[in-house]
Scaffold this active site. Structure first.
Site, mmCIF file in Angstrom:
data_model
loop_
_atom_site.group_PDB
_atom_site.id
_atom_site.type_symbol
_atom_site.label_atom_id
_atom_site.label_comp_id
_atom_site.label_asym_id
_atom_site.label_seq_id
_atom_site.Cartn_x
_atom_site.Cartn_y
_atom_site.Cartn_z
ATOM 1 N N LYS A 173 0.840 -1.204 0.000
ATOM 2 C CA LYS A 173 0.000 0.000 0.000
ATOM 3 C C LYS A 173 0.872 1.251 0.000
ATOM 4 C CE LYS A 173 -3.517 -0.252 3.032
ATOM 5 N NZ LYS A 173 -4.225 -0.565 4.305
ATOM 6 N N GLY A 179 -8.369 6.116 0.413
ATOM 7 C CA GLY A 179 -9.544 5.961 -0.425
ATOM 8 C C GLY A 179 -9.428 4.791 -1.393
ATOM 9 N N GLU A 215 1.318 -5.183 4.326
ATOM 10 C CA GLU A 215 0.365 -5.707 5.316
ATOM 11 C C GLU A 215 -0.169 -7.065 4.901
ATOM 12 O OE1 GLU A 215 -2.789 -2.889 5.825
ATOM 13 O OE2 GLU A 215 -1.620 -1.690 7.235
ATOM 14 N N GLU A 300 -12.237 3.224 10.514
ATOM 15 C CA GLU A 300 -12.484 2.181 9.516
ATOM 16 C C GLU A 300 -11.997 0.831 10.027
ATOM 17 O OE1 GLU A 300 -11.956 2.835 5.495
ATOM 18 O OE2 GLU A 300 -12.874 4.815 5.579
ATOM 19 N N ASN A 315 -10.191 8.185 9.313
ATOM 20 C CA ASN A 315 -10.318 9.274 8.336
ATOM 21 C C ASN A 315 -10.754 10.530 9.074
ATOM 22 O OD1 ASN A 315 -11.611 6.942 5.949
ATOM 23 N ND2 ASN A 315 -9.538 7.720 6.119
ATOM 24 N N ARG A 317 -11.979 13.422 8.715
ATOM 25 C CA ARG A 317 -12.718 14.352 7.850
ATOM 26 C C ARG A 317 -14.172 13.903 7.782
ATOM 27 N NH1 ARG A 317 -13.092 10.668 3.475
ATOM 28 N NH2 ARG A 317 -11.189 9.497 3.177
ATOM 29 N N VAL A 320 -17.668 10.826 2.382
ATOM 30 C CA VAL A 320 -18.718 10.785 1.358
ATOM 31 C C VAL A 320 -19.995 10.235 1.979
ATOM 32 C CG1 VAL A 320 -19.393 9.737 -0.831
ATOM 33 C CG2 VAL A 320 -17.003 10.388 -0.459
ATOM 34 N N ARG A 369 -23.769 4.886 -4.662
ATOM 35 C CA ARG A 369 -22.959 5.865 -5.399
ATOM 36 C C ARG A 369 -23.188 5.622 -6.888
ATOM 37 N NH1 ARG A 369 -17.205 6.766 -2.339
ATOM 38 N NH2 ARG A 369 -17.901 6.355 -0.213
#
Lengths: 472, 216
Positions: A173, A179, A215, A300, A315, A317, A320, A369
């Protein structure tokens, strides 16, 4: 908000910009929007023109240019900055600059210190381990050295062999990613090096940082979230329940979110689902209290088929999918809850004004979405002109979109081809699913690209996934 | 067959290009050049390290960004009414009337002579690492292309895909895109000179240079 009339710089685009503007209007605040050349037809530009007062819309060179945003804030007389999600939302340097400049502004988000502490996946992992919160096995700092990365991967493969796993896979990663971007799987150590090099180059191009994390890849898991809100005192932290975000694209981008995260009253699980939801909520609150969390944020989680939760990241913030949690929430019996408005309210200095006991969560909600993409071709973005876009208005349906319904819209290639977020609610999951299908069946969505090809969207994919939502 | 003389004549009939200078970002603008008719110079020096004539200053967050003339020419128009005001990104500020140089004329004509490999979609383009290394070491003309060869990484909407070259075998003669800038659908990415046409292309270049020199 009573002492001083604030003006909020909406430092974002699309549907989240619209939701921020609407929250400002609800709270009696002024606002100023920005847009790029490519985004001139976006709904947030139209809304700013229609609802904004003087100095409420500016064209900027880029949403990524901090000086540009702050220059507009000064020119427009803004007193606060809402970063939305993406762009600067989790950039602690930008948040710090906003509040420490000669003409300081209020930052509508967690304090820069909190963003710095939790925005770093590695730091979060260390903090979680210190607080006895379970985390995904793997590296606890970004790796820049190829040999070290290979060594870590070899250790994880060895661990998987020892544990008797059927599939041996590690994740590479981008440390600075997020995201779902910049993640690749490796199944054999002999191909690790080539994947590592490819991802390192990608990370350098996209995030300007070539650090990677290695990971363990967990299979067949569910992706859950806990919605947290705290005020600027750092002492009042509450949660707005859980969400399940397991329906994702091939690139691990979320496509459907459901609140709450499991439905033990309607679906049988092999583990105590209610206990898992309770555990991840308690673990999330434990970390939030430790860092004096002071805004909206999302914890998360990965939950294995055995019901074991592992914290993935935080996160710092508004996300969505915040609307799907707000849709089933009520404060003192009044709902739904506008979490964007709550975020603005507390950032501007109001106390939270309620405790966990006054927050009620009732029923179920699903967020779809709607995206112009081709699910049969690894969800490749589709670019073209949206010619028709409409849906039947229902009391159980909320649609957030920057795409106009009364005029054609050209999708700009500079940004994701997200068209709308549709949130349906029901008194239980079964009703929410039935309403979700009714919405998708009635959705009008058509367009063509430059070559005359018909619009490709994920609507069929969403429809197919609805039946098995929350089954695990 | 390429009619160089005809192409050159059409350029000679209108040897100017109007260059619009717009605000690259927001800021308070002040003009250094205020009168139409003023002569300005473009960047100079062996590496074009000396900026052109300063046209305006754009101040933002206490940073003053000088806007310099990108080409030699004559000021056609200045929007002096904007002086001292905060302008948005993209606001037109000045117009320069630029007389085409021989290199620019060559470039225009080469676009007709070379095989142009076009951007299939609006996206950012990068050479694949192997090709990029070769170009950095020996220049674009050191790269020979074959049909089907992986040449570009196409990046848009945070997704990347490789793009193979399709066209005649030959060397990369011109590169028309810049790193980290979007290229519109149908715009040329590179101009390829097939081996057998190399003498012809070199002849075209020589001819344009001499003819344009006469015209000036």
């Amino acid at each position: 908000m009573k002492a001083k009339r604030h003006k909020v710089l909406v430092a974002n685009r699309g549907e989240i910009a619209i939701r921020i503007v609407n929250a400002c209007l609800k709270l009696g605040l002024d606002f100023v929007c920005v847009h790029t050349r490519e985004d001139h037809a976006s709904g947030h530009v139209r809304l700013a023109r229609e609802m904004g007062g003087e100095k409420s819309l500016y064209r900027v060179a880029s949403y990524h240019d901090a000086s540009e945003l702050l220059a507009v804030a000064d020119a427009a007389g803004a007193t606060a900055v809402h970063p939305g999600y993406g762009f600067f939302a989790e950039d602690f340097r930008f948040a710090r600059r906003v509040v420490t400049r000669d003409r300081p502004l209020t930052w509508i988000g967690p304090s820069w210190r909190v963003i710095r502490e939790l925005g770093d996946k590695i730091n979060t992992k260390r903090l979680a381990r210190r607080l006895n919160v379970p985390t995904v096995p793997g590296s606890d700092r970004p790796i820049y050295d190829e040999l070290e990365a290979e060594d870590m991967a070899a250790k994880l493969f060895a661990f998987q062999s020892e544990q008797g796993f059927d599939q041996h896979v590690v994740l590479v990663k981008a440390s600075a990613g997020g995201g779902g971007m910049g993640i690749e799987e490796v199944e054999r150590i002999d191909v690790f090096k080539s994947v590592y090099r490819r991802l390192r180059n990608y990370a350098k191009r996209q995030f300007l940082d070539e650090g990677v994390l290695i990971e363990q890849r967990l299979f067949g898991f569910n992706h859950l979230e806990v919605q947290i809100l705290g005020d600027t005192s750092g002492k009042n932290v509450v949660h707005f329940g859980t969400r399940n975000c397991s329906v994702q694209s091939a690139g691990r981008q979320k496509r459907i979110e459901v609140a709450p995260g499991f439905a033990p009253a309607e679906i049988n699980y092999r583990f105590d689902a209610a206990r898992v939801l309770n555990d991840i909520t308690e673990y999330s609150l434990r970390i939030a209290r430790e860092v004096c969390y002071d805004s909206v944020g999302t914890w998360e989680w990965i939950v294995t088929p055995k019901g074991e939760p592992f914290l993935m990241e935080v996160n710092t913030r508004i996300q969505v999918e915040n609307g799907v949690s707000g849709a089933i929430a009520a404060i003192g019996g009044i709902g739904p809850v506008d979490l964007v408005a709550e975020q603005i309210r507390v950032a501007l200095g109001e106390p939270l004004g309620y405790d966990q006991g006054r927050i009620g969560l009732k029923g179920a909600s699903i967020e779809y979405r709607i995206i112009a993409e081709d699910p049969d071709n690894r969800f490749a973005p589709w670019v073209g002109r949206i010619e028709r876009f409409d849906w039947r208005r229902e009391p159980w349906l909320t649609v957030h979109s920057h795409v106009p319904t009364d005029t054609p819209y050209e999708i700009p290639t500079e940004y994701d081809p997200n068209l709308a977020l549709a949130i349906v609610t029901g008194q239980d999951l079964a009703e929410a699913k039935a309403r979700g299908l009714a919405f998708l069946d009635g959705l009008v969505l058509a367009g063509r690209n430059a070559g005359g090809g018909e619009l490709k969207s994920n609507v069929d994919f969403l429809r197919k996934k609805t039946d098995t939502l929350l089954v695990f | 067959m390429l009619n160089v003389r005809e192409l050159l004549q059409s350029i000679k009939d209108s040897p100017y290009e109007l260059i619009e200078i717009s605000a690259p970002h927001t800021g308070v603008v002040t003009f250094a050049v205020t009168e139409p008719g003023a002569r300005v110079s473009g960047p100079s020096g062996s590496l074009l390290e000396k900026p052109g004539t300063q046209l305006a200053i754009l101040e933002r967050e206490r940073n003053k960004k000088p806007l310099s003339a990108p080409q030699k020419g004559v000021i056609e128009a200045v929007r002096t009414e904007l002086s001292g005001t905060f302008v948005e990104a993209g606001t037109p500020l000045l117009t320069i009337r630029h007389y085409l140089t021989a290199d620019e004329v060559v470039d225009r004509i080469l676009k007709k002579a070379l095989y142009l490999f076009l951007a299939p979609e609006r996206a950012k383009y990068y050479f694949v690492p192997e090709v990029d290394k070769k170009i950095k070491a020996g220049g674009s003309r050191s790269v020979r292309l074959t049909d089907g060869q992986e040449l570009f990484i196409m990046s848009r909407m945070k997704r990347e895909a490789t793009l193979a070259y399709s066209g005649p075998e030959g060397q990369i003669y011109s590169v028309y895109f810049r790193v980290n800038e979007n290229v519109d659908t149908g715009q040329p990415l590179i101009g390829v000179c097939p081996g057998e046409q190399l003498p012809l292309v070199q002849e075209v270049v020589a001819k344009v240079r001499s003819e344009w020199g006469e015209a000036r």
